[in-house]
Write an enzyme that holds these catalytic residues in place. Sequence first.
Site, PDB file in Angstrom:
ATOM      1  N   ARG A  25       0.867  -1.176   0.000  1.00 12.52           N
ATOM      2  CA  ARG A  25       0.000   0.000   0.000  1.00 12.52           C
ATOM      3  C   ARG A  25       0.900   1.220   0.000  1.00 12.52           C
ATOM      4  O   ARG A  25       1.607   1.501   0.972  1.00 12.52           O
ATOM      5  CB  ARG A  25      -0.902  -0.018   1.234  1.00 12.52           C
ATOM      6  CG  ARG A  25      -1.770   1.225   1.393  1.00 12.52           C
ATOM      7  CD  ARG A  25      -2.928   1.220   0.426  1.00 12.52           C
ATOM      8  NE  ARG A  25      -3.961   2.150   0.857  1.00 12.52           N
ATOM      9  CZ  ARG A  25      -4.534   3.048   0.088  1.00 12.52           C
ATOM     10  NH1 ARG A  25      -4.175   3.132  -1.190  1.00 12.52           N
ATOM     11  NH2 ARG A  25      -5.486   3.833   0.541  1.00 12.52           N
ATOM     12  N   ASP A  28       1.177   3.829   2.827  1.00 10.96           N
ATOM     13  CA  ASP A  28       1.702   3.374   4.119  1.00 10.96           C
ATOM     14  C   ASP A  28       3.219   3.205   4.118  1.00 10.96           C
ATOM     15  O   ASP A  28       3.891   3.597   5.073  1.00 10.96           O
ATOM     16  CB  ASP A  28       1.065   2.032   4.499  1.00 10.96           C
ATOM     17  CG  ASP A  28      -0.403   2.163   4.865  1.00 10.96           C
ATOM     18  OD1 ASP A  28      -1.057   1.120   4.988  1.00 10.96           O
ATOM     19  OD2 ASP A  28      -0.886   3.307   5.017  1.00 10.96           O
ATOM     20  N   GLU A  92      -4.654  -7.020  -6.708  1.00  7.34           N
ATOM     21  CA  GLU A  92      -3.290  -7.521  -6.856  1.00  7.34           C
ATOM     22  C   GLU A  92      -3.096  -8.781  -6.023  1.00  7.34           C
ATOM     23  O   GLU A  92      -2.530  -9.786  -6.482  1.00  7.34           O
ATOM     24  CB  GLU A  92      -2.335  -6.416  -6.398  1.00  7.34           C
ATOM     25  CG  GLU A  92      -0.929  -6.506  -6.926  1.00  7.34           C
ATOM     26  CD  GLU A  92      -0.141  -5.273  -6.547  1.00  7.34           C
ATOM     27  OE1 GLU A  92       0.453  -5.268  -5.455  1.00  7.34           O
ATOM     28  OE2 GLU A  92      -0.133  -4.303  -7.318  1.00  7.34           O
TER      29      GLU A  92
END
Length: 720
Positions: A25, A28, A92
């Site tokens: 991500r 993050d 994904e």
Amino acid sequence: MNYLSLPSSSSSRRTWKYEVFLSFRGEDTRNSFTDHLHAALQRKGIYTFKDDKRLQRGESIRPELLKAIEQSRISLVVLSKSFADSTWCLDELAKICEAIGQPGYTVLPIFYHVDPSDVRKQRGDFKQAFDKHERGSSDKVPGWKSALEQVGQLAGYDVRNKSESGIIDEIVMDVIHKLKHKFSSLADDLVGMQSRAEAFEKLLNLDSSDDILFVGIWGMPGAGKTTLAAVVYDRISHNFDASCLLLDVSKDRKRSGLVRLQQQLLCETVGKDQEVWEEHTGTNLISTRLRETKTLIVVDGVDHFDQLKKLVGKHEWFGPGSRIIITTRDDKILERRGVGKDKVYKVELLNDEEALQLFCVRAFKSDVPDDGFEELTHSFLQYAKALPLAIQVLGSSLRTRKQSEWKALLDRLKEIPDREIMKVLETSVHSLDQRDEDIFVDVACFFKGEDEKYAKKILDHCGFNPELGINILCERSLLVIVNGTLRMHDLLQEVGWKIAKGDFPQEPAKWSRLWLYRDLQAVRTVSNVLIIHREDVDVNEMLPLRAEVLSQMNCLRLIIFPSMKFSGKLNNLSNDLRFLSWQKFPFSTLPPSFEPAKLVELVLIDSNIRLLWEGVKALPELKTVDLRGSKNLIKTPNLKGVKNLEKLNLEGCSGLLEVDASIGDLTKLTFLNLKSCDRLISIPNTIFLSTSLETLNLPGCLKLAQRLNFQGPRGPNEQS
């Protein structure tokens, strides 16, 4: 077998483009944990896909990502608190989980400050994310949940309350272990190499982290010294803080001295571009920059002690735990360097079982002969006499041939004394089409050890199809490309020389190619190509060559001269030339009759040229003119007949006063370098209006700057 052999492709094997795919991500961890992990993987030479590093601009992102997942051996999934917020990340992950269980594929989850059970059961932050997704009525939610449940059950890494750098080191080492650091990808075709690599590694005593060892690999040509060194390097380089593989140093030393090798060693170990201008400076830098670094260096193909002295001189140049591997045909060099007999690995020829297996892999793509070929296989192995290179070449040339063709080839070989392995190699070369054989001979005479792109460029200028031809030579085990460099075994190179000499080994005037200085002195006419390497003559003992001799050579397609001594007058140059490179060209102008219609590239660096030519010359194929450092050049020539010129390099032409107005008419010129032309006072205004020009380099043109009243770069088309 002084080169690497790659395994044959198989439809039953999955094709891997990347070793690792990083899923994360971005908000993050992109600029923190994931970035550090990616850098650590790269430092160990692990080919990693990270979406902000590998995606090509203008391509659709989603298909590219899905394709990258399919082409990766290992997927590292960084599961952070907001991972499930992204439908992109979930798509994904679902794709990654589809491949779980497939042979050779691995998924490693990294629980980045999240509880693995929260991932598995979609609790906490993951539950909140899915509540939003379910309110959106996405039909993908069940699949996403299943993927998270599946990956949450896998053994992975929990980053909570742990050192991130320590975890990253663990992950990288785990990846290296799972990849087997590429050795498994070579083992199928490197018969007998694994046992040799393991035996040699024992001499390296890798468990000792304090001592600094110099270890040697010694053996006859073609036995596999370079291959063994490269395989071991590949297996163990991840254990070192810095590493460098220097292939065929004797070739580099003869061509350009040791400066380029010193620079390569420093760049690959220190990690930054290092400018080395002469050997003494390079030696000093190497001896001081690596003293605290655990380093692995392979110095391959050493034929002179001076190479070791200036590249890996003393133990104290390197940090504790360092290993220096030296390959050579001359055990006296190792003895002089102080490498004890107990630290020298002698590469033996193949035993009967290994020879049979290697031959069968090449000839049948199997470990055993096809039915009906057993006796023929035995006969060819008797002829090859356990030399790996001869076995590889013969096996490859026999692949897919009928028994009758095998017998015919064996009968032909029987006419040649079996002690002359050269004849075996020559037979394989003569099985090539004529164009491919020409490329092979050119590589043997001129381009062994040269950069692949450089060689292909010149071969292309000569009207060959090097992209196809080079691939065919590689497929036939006649050539290998290592780190972008063309490599050919010494015995194969001898075959190329023999072909070039034809039926007149003692009459250089009748050879199709010349590549040694001493041979040019005995020549009056040559029908094909001319190139001179200076290593056969000491520069201080070099006798001048008569320019009149060169003037009589009317059918040359290629000339590459280093700096050499010439006497007399150059009255003529062959108009069949495709490529002309002559360092320190000693004459003030090209011959008036020189008008090569097929010339593609003209390189006269540091020449004595004052004016390249008078008037207009029709040179429709000429694309590159490089006159760097020609300090006597006063004016550029009329370029009206050079309409396809793309690059003109005049850097350092300090005597240049004027650029001819015809340059403004060149519609294909993309590169013009006038750097350090400090006497230049005139340049056509039309050059600034050119729509094709991409690079205009003017730094150091002080008089021109004053005349045009500008300072510094002039815009996007000018470099500073």
